[in-house]
Write an enzyme that holds these catalytic residues in place. Sequence first.
Site, PDB file in Angstrom:
ATOM      1  N   LYS A 149       9.464  37.175  17.946  1.00 35.72           N
ATOM      2  CA  LYS A 149      10.359  36.409  17.065  1.00 35.72           C
ATOM      3  C   LYS A 149       9.685  36.035  15.751  1.00 35.72           C
ATOM      4  CE  LYS A 149      11.039  33.094  20.095  1.00 35.72           C
ATOM      5  NZ  LYS A 149      10.370  33.470  21.357  1.00 35.72           N
ATOM      6  N   ARG A 205      16.225  25.927  22.390  1.00 40.00           N
ATOM      7  CA  ARG A 205      15.618  26.384  23.634  1.00 40.00           C
ATOM      8  C   ARG A 205      16.272  25.736  24.848  1.00 40.00           C
ATOM      9  NH1 ARG A 205      10.372  28.083  21.452  1.00 40.00           N
ATOM     10  NH2 ARG A 205       9.085  29.016  23.045  1.00 40.00           N
ATOM     11  N   ARG A 254      -2.529  38.410  22.197  1.00 47.82           N
ATOM     12  CA  ARG A 254      -2.448  37.465  21.079  1.00 47.82           C
ATOM     13  C   ARG A 254      -3.459  36.338  21.267  1.00 47.82           C
ATOM     14  NH1 ARG A 254       3.354  34.683  19.997  1.00 47.82           N
ATOM     15  NH2 ARG A 254       2.824  33.414  21.804  1.00 47.82           N
ATOM     16  N   ARG A 292      -4.677  29.844  20.475  1.00 49.24           N
ATOM     17  CA  ARG A 292      -3.721  28.971  21.166  1.00 49.24           C
ATOM     18  C   ARG A 292      -4.095  28.855  22.633  1.00 49.24           C
ATOM     19  NH1 ARG A 292       2.339  30.825  19.569  1.00 49.24           N
ATOM     20  NH2 ARG A 292       2.674  29.766  21.561  1.00 49.24           N
ATOM     21  N   ARG A 296       5.632  29.506  31.200  1.00 45.70           N
ATOM     22  CA  ARG A 296       6.519  29.555  30.026  1.00 45.70           C
ATOM     23  C   ARG A 296       7.676  30.531  30.260  1.00 45.70           C
ATOM     24  NH1 ARG A 296       1.989  30.850  25.904  1.00 45.70           N
ATOM     25  NH2 ARG A 296       3.648  31.233  24.400  1.00 45.70           N
TER      26      ARG A 296
HETATM   27  P1  ADP Z   1       6.346  31.436  21.841  1.00 43.29           P
HETATM   28  O1  ADP Z   1       6.852  32.273  20.696  1.00 43.29           O
HETATM   29  O2  ADP Z   1       5.120  31.983  22.449  1.00 43.29           O
HETATM   30  O3  ADP Z   1       7.450  31.043  22.771  1.00 43.29           O
HETATM   31  P2  ADP Z   1       6.399  29.061  20.236  1.00 43.29           P
HETATM   32  O4  ADP Z   1       5.402  29.107  19.165  1.00 43.29           O
HETATM   33  O5  ADP Z   1       7.830  29.306  19.879  1.00 43.29           O
HETATM   34  O6  ADP Z   1       5.871  30.066  21.325  1.00 43.29           O
HETATM   35  O7  ADP Z   1       6.355  27.660  21.011  1.00 43.29           O
HETATM   36  C1  ADP Z   1       5.158  27.198  21.607  1.00 43.29           C
HETATM   37  C2  ADP Z   1       5.448  25.997  22.505  1.00 43.29           C
HETATM   38  O8  ADP Z   1       6.018  24.916  21.707  1.00 43.29           O
HETATM   39  C3  ADP Z   1       6.492  26.226  23.602  1.00 43.29           C
HETATM   40  O9  ADP Z   1       5.912  26.797  24.770  1.00 43.29           O
HETATM   41  C4  ADP Z   1       7.016  24.792  23.832  1.00 43.29           C
HETATM   42  O10 ADP Z   1       6.118  24.032  24.617  1.00 43.29           O
HETATM   43  C5  ADP Z   1       7.009  24.182  22.437  1.00 43.29           C
HETATM   44  N1  ADP Z   1       8.321  24.369  21.784  1.00 43.29           N
HETATM   45  C6  ADP Z   1       8.582  25.208  20.733  1.00 43.29           C
HETATM   46  N2  ADP Z   1       9.889  25.144  20.389  1.00 43.29           N
HETATM   47  C7  ADP Z   1      10.463  24.252  21.246  1.00 43.29           C
HETATM   48  C8  ADP Z   1      11.791  23.766  21.436  1.00 43.29           C
HETATM   49  N3  ADP Z   1      12.815  24.199  20.673  1.00 43.29           N
HETATM   50  N4  ADP Z   1      12.013  22.845  22.410  1.00 43.29           N
HETATM   51  C9  ADP Z   1      11.025  22.400  23.173  1.00 43.29           C
HETATM   52  N5  ADP Z   1       9.748  22.832  23.077  1.00 43.29           N
HETATM   53  C10 ADP Z   1       9.461  23.739  22.129  1.00 43.29           C
END
Ligand code: ADP
Length: 193
Positions: free
Chosen positions: A14, A89, A128, A134, A146
């Site tokens: 994404k 989400r 990654r 991270r 996740r």
């Molecule tokens: P990835 O692309 O690997 O899913 P992100 O960078 O989008 O990771 O998000 C990393 C973490 O941040 C998620 O695993 C979650 O804990 C938190 N997070 C991100 N966006 C949201 C959201 N919309 N609602 C709740 N938690 C979020």
Amino acid sequence: MINLILFGPPGSGKGTQAAKLVERYGLVHISTGDLFRYEMSHNTPLGQEAKRYIEAGELVPDEVTIGMLRNKVEAHPDAKGFIFDGFPRTVAQAEALDKLLAEKGAEVSALIALDVDDEEIVKRILKRGQTSGRPDDNDESIIRKRIEVYKKETAPVFAYYAEKDKAHKVHGIGSIEEIFERLCALIDQLVEA
Ligand code: ADP
């Protein structure tokens, strides 16, 4: 306004695709994951709260995430549109987003899901993790957590927009450029319609 939700499991590409789409379509990119990482790196109260959840592979509570998202949208009153990446989400977040956009006389134009299978995701995220720094990318059990949270809490967001005839899927395996072309073909078709 064109408001796109770029959807898909963690590690589905994404962020990579959003950066390219923003350039092509002149939209504002909002990644809740990036916003949380910024807050964590500056050790703000919001960052400290988010860190507990993120490092466990759980979602940050809706009210925290929605408040942060709203501030970010309101910081761009003249935007031509947005690409939301990592948000919504949960169904509660989707409802909050619809409400926020409705206040601006706008709506979600489309949700586009990048379709990638679990084993590919685990492989990509571990790779990654070698360079991202991270902690949530470096532990296979957290990655699997996740994915589980995605299936349980996030996948229903697809159905929520499918019911409104706004949800689309794009095959998410291939080169970055190939996937980008697939996304652009779909978006051009949606924007023309
Ligand atoms: P990835 O692309 O690997 O899913 P992100 O960078 O989008 O990771 O998000 C990393 C973490 O941040 C998620 O695993 C979650 O804990 C938190 N997070 C991100 N966006 C949201 C959201 N919309 N609602 C709740 N938690 C979020």
